[in-house]
Design a protein around this motif. Structure first.
Motif, short mmCIF file in Angstrom:
data_model
loop_
_atom_site.label_atom_id
_atom_site.label_comp_id
_atom_site.label_asym_id
_atom_site.label_seq_id
_atom_site.Cartn_x
_atom_site.Cartn_y
_atom_site.Cartn_z
N UNK A 410 0.84 -1.21 0.00
CA UNK A 410 0.00 0.00 0.00
C UNK A 410 0.87 1.26 0.00
N UNK A 411 1.87 1.27 0.88
CA UNK A 411 2.72 2.45 1.04
C UNK A 411 3.50 2.75 -0.25
N UNK A 412 3.86 1.70 -0.95
CA UNK A 412 4.67 1.90 -2.16
C UNK A 412 3.83 2.32 -3.37
N UNK A 413 2.51 2.34 -3.21
CA UNK A 413 1.64 2.75 -4.31
C UNK A 413 0.74 3.90 -3.86
N UNK A 414 1.15 5.13 -4.11
CA UNK A 414 0.44 6.29 -3.58
C UNK A 414 -1.06 6.30 -3.88
#
Lengths: 472, 254
Positions: A410-414
Motif C-alpha cells: 500500500x505504502x509503495x503505491x500512492x
C-alpha cells in the motif's frame, strides 16, 4: 499447556499497570530517588564527561576482556585465591555446592548479588540441605516473602513499611508495633547477626573485578557485605565475566558514578576491596577465597559487535528507575532476573530471542533509559535491534508478517494508499456512526476500546491540497 | 546535477520548502498539515507538497520489519530528491528520516543520499527557530496551555527549547509547566496496540499531570502522541483538550 513467558508478561503487566496502589508506592519511591540523583549529578564538575570516561573504561575492558580476565585470574591466584570459570549457571552452582559439601558447610550468608539470582544459586544450595540467609535487608524481605527481587538495586521497592512490619510479625515472630523503620531494621538485625556468626560460607557478588590488582570491588550500604566476606571461613564471590575493569584507579570514576546513578549517593556507604584469603598475621578474613567467573551467554553477546556494549552495564538500576514502562508494570511483571530496559535488551541474549522477544517490544522506545545510562549504552536502539533480529529470525507472528507485507504494498503505491485511506475512513465512520467504536467488529478496537475513537475526517490532507490549498 | 547540501540549505534564502506530511496526519488530522502550510506561508515561504509521498516506513522499522521499511525509505528519498529543504510537523517522522534512514540503508547505495536528505529535513519548530530564525509567527491564542515534550523530538533530535520559544511568543497564551513533562505519554507506535494496558496506564499518568496544571490545552509537536492522549482524555471526560503546536501557531487574531 503452560503459559509462555510472553503470555504471562501480558497478564501480569495488565494487572500491575491497573494497580493504583502499586503505582503510588513506586512513584512515591522514585520521586525521592529522582531528586537525589539530580543532586548527586550536580556534585560532579562535569557529569557528562564522567559518563564518557566510564563508557571508555568499560569499552576498553569489554573489548579486551580476554586479556583483563586472565590478568585478574593470575593476580587472584597469586594472592592465594581460587578462580573457577563457569560456562553456565549449572557449572557455577555445582562448583559452589561441591565446595560447600567438601567443607561441611551447613549455613550460608549472602550479600546482594543478581548473578546468584540469575543462576538460581539459593534454591540449588537449599536442595542440598544448606540453609541460605539473604543478609541485604531488601533481599531478606523478598526471601521471607518467597519472591524474586523486584528491582536489581532495590529488591523490596514495591513494599511499604506497613507491609514489611506485617511480614516481620508473621515470619519472624517479632513483637513489632507500628512501622518505625528503626524498629524494623533492629528486628532483621537480631535475626541476621546470629546467621553471620553461624555461617561457614559467605557468598557475595562483585561490582567490579580489578585486573591490575586482582581485587574485587564491592559497593554496599548496609555493612552486611563486609560481614559476609570476612566472618565466615570461606568467601565465594560469584560474578559475570563482564565485570572486569583494567585498573584500580578506574574506580575513582566508576564508584561515584555507580553510586550517583543508583541512589544519588556520592559513594555507597561501604566501598570494599577484597583480594584473597586472610594472610598470616592478619586479624580477620576468610581462610579460603574463591571467585566464580560466569559466562552464561555473555561471550555470545561479546561476539555480537553491534550489541557488545550491553556488557558495559554496571547494574546501577538508573534505566529501570526512569523507565515509564517499569514505573507502571513494576519489576515482577518482567519475569526475568534483570528488569527494565537493560533486562529487556539482555534477556533475549541470555535466555533466547524466541521466548523473550516480547520484552523488546514492550517499550515505547522513548529513550529515557539511554539518556541516563552512566556508561552510555544505547539501550532503546538495542531494543530496536532485538526487534529486527526477531523479525529476521522469523520468530514473530505470521499474521504480523503478512500485515506488514500488505502495508508495504500500500505504502509503495500512492494511489492505492490514498484509496485505502479513504475507504477505511468511510467504513469506520459508518461503523462508529452506529456506535460500534471499540466493539468486536471494530478493526481499530485495541486502540478504541480504552481510548475515545480516533478522528475520521472526510478529506485527507492530500485531497485538501488538490482542492485549492496548493496555490501559494 | 544535484546541488550539494550546503548549496541547498542556502536555497532557504529563496524561501522554498517541501512539506512532508506523516501518513496519520494526512489521513486522521489533516488540519495539522493545513496549519503547517499556513504558518510557513505567513513567515514567507513557498510550500510544495510532493504528492507521491505516503509513509516514511517507521511503523515497519520500529516493529522490526526492516526489509519492509527499506523500500519505503527508498521511495521517500526519490520523492524528496529534488527538495531543498523538507519540513515536517512531526518530531518522530523527522527522526525516522534523519536518524534511522542511514542505519536502515547502511548497505544500500542510497545511504549517502539518506544522510544528505536527513540533514535538510527539519521538524516544524526546529525549522522555524533554527533555520528561518523566527520565534514570533504572529499567532494569537488566548488560552492556558501546557507542553508535553514528545520523546523522539526531545531525545533523538534534541529539540528542547524550540517549541517553548515559539509558544512564549504567542499572543495571549499562558504557558503552564507540567510535572514530568518529558516522560513518555505511552503512545509508542505499535506498542499502543500490542501492549494496550501499559500504554493506557502511561497515558493515564500523563492525563493526570495534564489535569494537575489546570490548563485548557496540552500541546506537543507530534500528532501521534496527541491522538493517543486525546483518546485517554476523551475516555476520562477530562476538560483538557490536545492541540498540535502547528494549530496554535496558525491561529490569528479574529
Amino acid at each position: 499447556m503452560s503459559a509462555t513467558a510472553a503470555q504471562r508478561f501480558l497478564q501480569d503487566a495488565a494487572v500491575k499497570s491497573a494497580d493504583l496502589v502499586h503505582r503510588e508506592i513506586i512513584l512515591h519511591g522514585l520521586e525521592s530517588y529522582d531528586a537525589a540523583v539530580l543532586r548527586g549529578r550536580a556534585r560532579f564538575k562535569d557529569w557528562e564527561a564522567a559518563r564518557r570516561r566510564c563508557q571508555e573504561i568499560k569499552w576498553e575492558a569489554v573489548n579486551h576482556l580476554d586479556r583483563y580476565l586472565l590478568q585478574f585470574e593470575e593476580r587472584v591466584i597469586a594472592h592465594g585465591g581460587h578462580v573457577f570459570w563457569a560456562a553456565n549457571g549449572e557449572e557455577a552452582c555445582n562448583y559452589i555446592k561441591n565446595l560447600a559439601s567438601r567443607q561441611g558447610v551447613r549455613t550460608v550468608v549472602k550479600s546482594k548479588s543478581m548473578v546468584t539470582e540469575e543462576i538460581h544459586l539459593s534454591p540449588a544450595l537449599e536442595k542440598a540441605g544448606i540453609k541460605v540467609w539473604e543478609t541485604d535487608l531488601g533481599e531478606f524481605i523478598v526471601q521471607l516473602r518467597n519472591e524474586p527481587p523486584y528491582h536489581i538495586v532495590t529488591p523490596a521497592m514495591h513494599l511499604n513499611r506497613g507491609q514489611i512490619s506485617e511480614l516481620f510479625r508473621e515470619k519472624l515472630g517479632e513483637d513489632i508495633h507500628g512501622d518505625d523503620p528503626t524498629e524494623l531494621v533492629a528486628a532483621a538485625r537480631r535475626k541476621l547477626r546470629r546467621a553471620f556468626f553461624a555461617a561457614e560460607m559467605g557468598i557475595s557478588g562483585a561490582n567490579f573485578l580489578v585486573a591490575d590488582s586482582g581485587l574485587i570491588a564491592l559497593s554496599t550500604n548496609e555493612g552486611n557485605g563486609r560481614l559476609c566476606t570476612s566472618v565466615p571461613r570461606i568467601h565465594v564471590a560469584v560474578t559475570g565475566i563482564e565485570k572486569v575493569i583494567p585498573r584500580l584507579e578506574d574506580l575513582a570514576y566508576l564508584w561515584p558514578v555507580l553510586a550517583t546513578s543508583g541512589t544519588g549517593q556520592p559513594i555507597t556507604t561501604y566501598s570494599t576491596l577484597i583480594g584473597g584469603p586472610r594472610k598470616p598475621g592478619e586479624p580477620d578474613g576468610p581462610d579460603e577465597f574463591h571467585v566464580v567467573l560466569l559466562d552464561n551467554g555473555r561471550s555470545k553477546l561479546l561476539a555480537d559487535a553491534e550489541q557488545r556494549e550491553v556488557l558495559h552495564c554496571i547494574r546501577c538500576g538508573a534505566c529501570l528507575n526512569i523507565c515509564p514502562v517499569f514505573r507502571h508494570i513494576g519489576g515482577h511483571s518482567y519475569g526475568t532476573t534483570y528488569q527494565g530496559p537493560i533486562g529487556s535488551v539482555l534477556t533475549p541474549h541470555l535466555r533466547g530471542i524466541s521466548d523473550f522477544q516480547h520484552l523488546s517490544y514492550a517499550s515505547s522506545l522513548c529513550g529515557a533509559c539511554t539518556s541516563v545510562c552512566p556508561v552510555k549504552i544505547d539501550l532503546h536502539h538495542h531494543l530496536l535491534h532485538n526487534r529486527r533480529n526477531a523479525a529476521r529470525a522469523g520468530t514473530t507472528k505470521l499474521s504480523e508478517r503478512i500485515m506488514f507485507r500488505v502495508w508495504r504494498y500500500i505504502i509503495l503505491h500512492p494511489r492505492i494508499y490514498a484509496l485505502t485511506g479513504w475507504l477505511a475512513r468511510r467504513t469506520l465512520r459508518l461503523l462508529y456512526g452506529l456506535g460500534l467504536a471499540g466493539s468486536i467488529v471494530d478493526p481499530m478496537r485495541v486502540w478504541n476500546r480504552r481510548r475515545s475513537a480516533v478522528p475520521l475526517p472526510s478529506e485527507s490532507f492530500r485531497t485538501r491540497w488538490r482542492k485549492g490549498l496548493a496555490t501559494n | 546535477m544535484l546541488a550539494t547540501n550546503s548549496e541547498r540549505l542556502e536555497q532557504i534564502v529563496q524561501h522554498r520548502v517541501s512539506l512532508f506530511v506523516p501518513c496519520f496526519v494526512d489521513q486522521l488530522v489533516p488540519e495539522v498539515a493545513v496549519d503547517t502550510v499556513k504558518i510557513l506561508r505567513r513567515v514567507g515561504y513557498q510550500v510544495d507538497f510532493p504528492e507521491a509521498q505516503t509513509c516514511c516506513g517507521q511503523p515497519a522499522f520500529n516493529t522490526g520489519y526492516w526489509d519492509d521499511a527499506r523500500p519505503c525509505a527508498e521511495m521517500f528519498l526519490r520523492v524528496f530528491k529534488h527538495a531543498d529543504v523538507v519540513v515536517c510537523p512531526s518530531g518522530s517522522c523527522t527522526t525516522m528520516v534523519r536518524s534511522f534512514y542511514p542505519e536502515l540503508l547502511s548497505s544500500s547505495p542510497l545511504r549517502a543520499d539518506a544522510i544528505a536528505l536527513g540533514r535538510r529535513t527539519f521538524e516544524l519548530s526546529e525549522f522555524l527557530v533554527k533555520l528561518a530564525g523566527v520565534t514570533d509567527v504572529g499567532a494569537t491564542f488566548p488560552h492556558t496551555v501546557t507542553y508535553h515534550a514528545s520523546c523522539h523530538g526531545l531525545r533523538e533530535l534534541q529539540l528542547r527549547d524550540q517549541p517553548l520559544q515559539l509558544l512564549r511568543k504567542v499572543n495571549g497564551l499562558t504557558l503552564i509547566e507540567m510535572s514530568r513533562f518529558d516522560e513518555c505519554c505511552g503512545f509508542g507506535g505499535t506498542f499502543a496496540a500490542k501492549f494496550e494496558s501499559i500504554s493506557v496506564a502511561m497515558g493515564d499518568s500523563k492525563a493526570e499531570t495534564v489535569a494537575a496544571t489546570g490548563a485548557e490545552f496540552v500541546t506537543a509537536i507530534d500528532s501521534s502522541c496527541l491522538l493517543h492522549l486525546q483518546g485517554i482524555l476523551g475516555k476520562r471526560n477530562a476538560p483538557a483538550r490536545t492541540i498540535h503546536l502547528a494549530s496554535i501557531l496558525a491561529q490569528e487574531k479574529t
